[in-house]
Design an enzyme around this catalytic site. Structure first.
Site, PDB file in Angstrom:
ATOM      1  N   HIS A 144       3.957  -2.199   2.904  1.00  0.00           N
ATOM      2  CA  HIS A 144       3.936  -0.846   2.333  1.00  0.00           C
ATOM      3  C   HIS A 144       5.249  -0.602   1.593  1.00  0.00           C
ATOM      4  CE1 HIS A 144       1.135  -0.916   5.713  1.00  0.00           C
ATOM      5  NE2 HIS A 144       0.440  -0.030   5.038  1.00  0.00           N
ATOM      6  N   ASP A 168       0.825  -1.219   0.000  1.00  0.00           N
ATOM      7  CA  ASP A 168       0.000   0.000   0.000  1.00  0.00           C
ATOM      8  C   ASP A 168       0.856   1.266   0.000  1.00  0.00           C
ATOM      9  OD1 ASP A 168      -2.062  -1.754   0.272  1.00  0.00           O
ATOM     10  OD2 ASP A 168      -2.878  -0.878   2.107  1.00  0.00           O
TER      11      ASP A 168
HETATM   12 ZN    ZN Z   1      -2.579   3.259   3.305  1.00  0.00          ZN
END
Ligand code: ZN
Length: 394
Positions: A354, A213
């Protein structure tokens, strides 16, 4: 001849000084989603970074006064001209002490050659200044302010328009009527169409999906290389406001067989927005991805993993959450991330990471090796869904 061409090409890649984006996402008893540009100009970057750091520090100080979970969101816009760069930071703070969210802008107009930030009086001629002053007074901007502080009036320049910001209002003029001549730096690239490759999926095997993400970032390329080395693919839930800055990387990612999903335009806490604002966040992101890569996402991961009915039933988008949270944003330690990603894995798991942290990029090689060692196949979220369908109809 070929050799010279190769060298020239190499030099060109080296000198392509493209703008990148720095992202900070934090989720505690407060929510922080910050995106700001990192340009090829160091002193401009320093000024912006200092401003962002001040806003961040101030927010963290004030958050203790908050009644609900407060949110800080910083989005940006950037127009690069041949001679200048215009940048706008859009600052949004909610749930501190005021009932209404705080919303304001900071702007920067940078002269690439002189390497300084210019105010509006340094760009426009006397007549144009007089013209906007006159007009803005008519629109109820305080004359005292205009006379004394016009130098502080925030403004953002686009290809054909200039926008002035005062007391939460925007005043627009065309560059032509203010006699401002600027040429947009072109970075037009041809768009290719992607044919997704169909992997043979054996429903009797064990599958997991790795997802990233908040990217892309300067670490995404390394992640793509690691995925390629192991001949596996991942799913990237990206932010719409970063697409233009990372166009080449995204195209490469798609070409390698990875999947791109939608993670909102600027990481605002979606469930706190009105339905039409959520719609705008999702559609604007899909449009950016479509415009710069030719690919249209069908997967949606809501910010902070928060869902409401509107998001759940968003047309043509399938919501994807996760089952394994590495908390890589918190631990930033390779060994911890590898353990959290691979301990207790089961068939059908979706791992959350991430691609905006160096430690995450550093962990990936070990994570993939360990997952394979445990007998799992690594696939994209789309493939995982395909397998679930195949098993259903078996
Ligand atoms: Zn996020």
């Amino acid at each position: 001849m070929k050799k010279i061409l190769c060298i020239l090409l190499f030099l060109c890649i080296g000198c392509a000084r493209e703008n990148k984006v720095q992202t900070i996402i934090e989720e505690n008893d407060f929510l922080i989603g910050i995106n700001y540009p990192v340009t090829a100009y160091k002193n401009l970057n320093n000024i912006i970074q200092t401003d962002v750091e001040n806003i961040y520090t101030e927010f963290k100080k004030e958050k203790t006064l908050a009644i609900q979970q407060p949110e800080l969101n910083i989005d940006y816009k950037l127009t690069e001209f041949e001679s200048h760069i215009s940048i706008l930071l859009d600052i949004y703070i909610s749930n501190i002490t005021e009932k209404k969210p705080i919303h304001y802008v900071k702007t920067y107009f940078y002269d690439k050659e002189k390497q300084v930030i210019l105010n509006i009086t340094e760009i426009l001629n006397q007549d144009s200044i007089a013209f906007i002053k006159n007009d803005l007074v008519k629109q109820k901007i305080n004359i005292h302010y205009l006379n004394n502080y016009i130098k502080n009036l925030p403004f953002f320049v686009e290809k054909k328009q200039i926008h002035f910001y005062y007391n939460e209002s925007v005043y627009n003029y065309s560059l032509e009527e203010l006699n401002l001549k600027l040429t947009v730096k072109s970075n037009h690239k041809e768009i290719e169409t992607f044919q997704p490759t169909n992997k043979v999926l054996d429903i009797n095997k064990k599958y997991v999906a790795i997802t990233f993400d908040d990217g892309p970032s300067i670490y995404t390329e390394r992640i793509l290389n690691t995925l390629k080395k192991h001949e596996v693919n991942a799913t990237f839930f990206i932010l719409g406001n970063k697409v233009s800055a990372y166009q080449d990387l995204l195209i490469q990612s798609l070409k390698n067989g990875n999947v791109i999903g939608n993670h909102s335009y600027n990481h605002k806490w979606l469930i706190k927005l009105k339905d039409n604002e959520i719609k705008n966040q999702i559609e604007k992101t899909n449009e950016e991805i479509q415009k710069y890569t030719g690919y249209t996402p069908t997967l949606l991961r809501p910010t902070y993993g928060s869902l409401n009915t509107y998001l759940k039933h968003f047309p043509n988008m399938e919501v994807v959450l996760w089952t394994v949270d590495t908390m890589d944003w918190k631990y930033k330690n390779t060994n911890v991330i590898v353990k959290r990603a691979t301990n207790h894995l089961k068939d059908g798991d979706i791992i959350l990471m991430h691609d905006i942290y160096k430690s995450t990029a550093n962990s990936l090689d070990k994570i993939i090796t360990e997952i394979k060692k445990q007998g799992f196949e690594i696939v994209t979220v789309l493939e995982l869904k395909e397998i679930q369908k195949l098993r259903k109809y078996e």
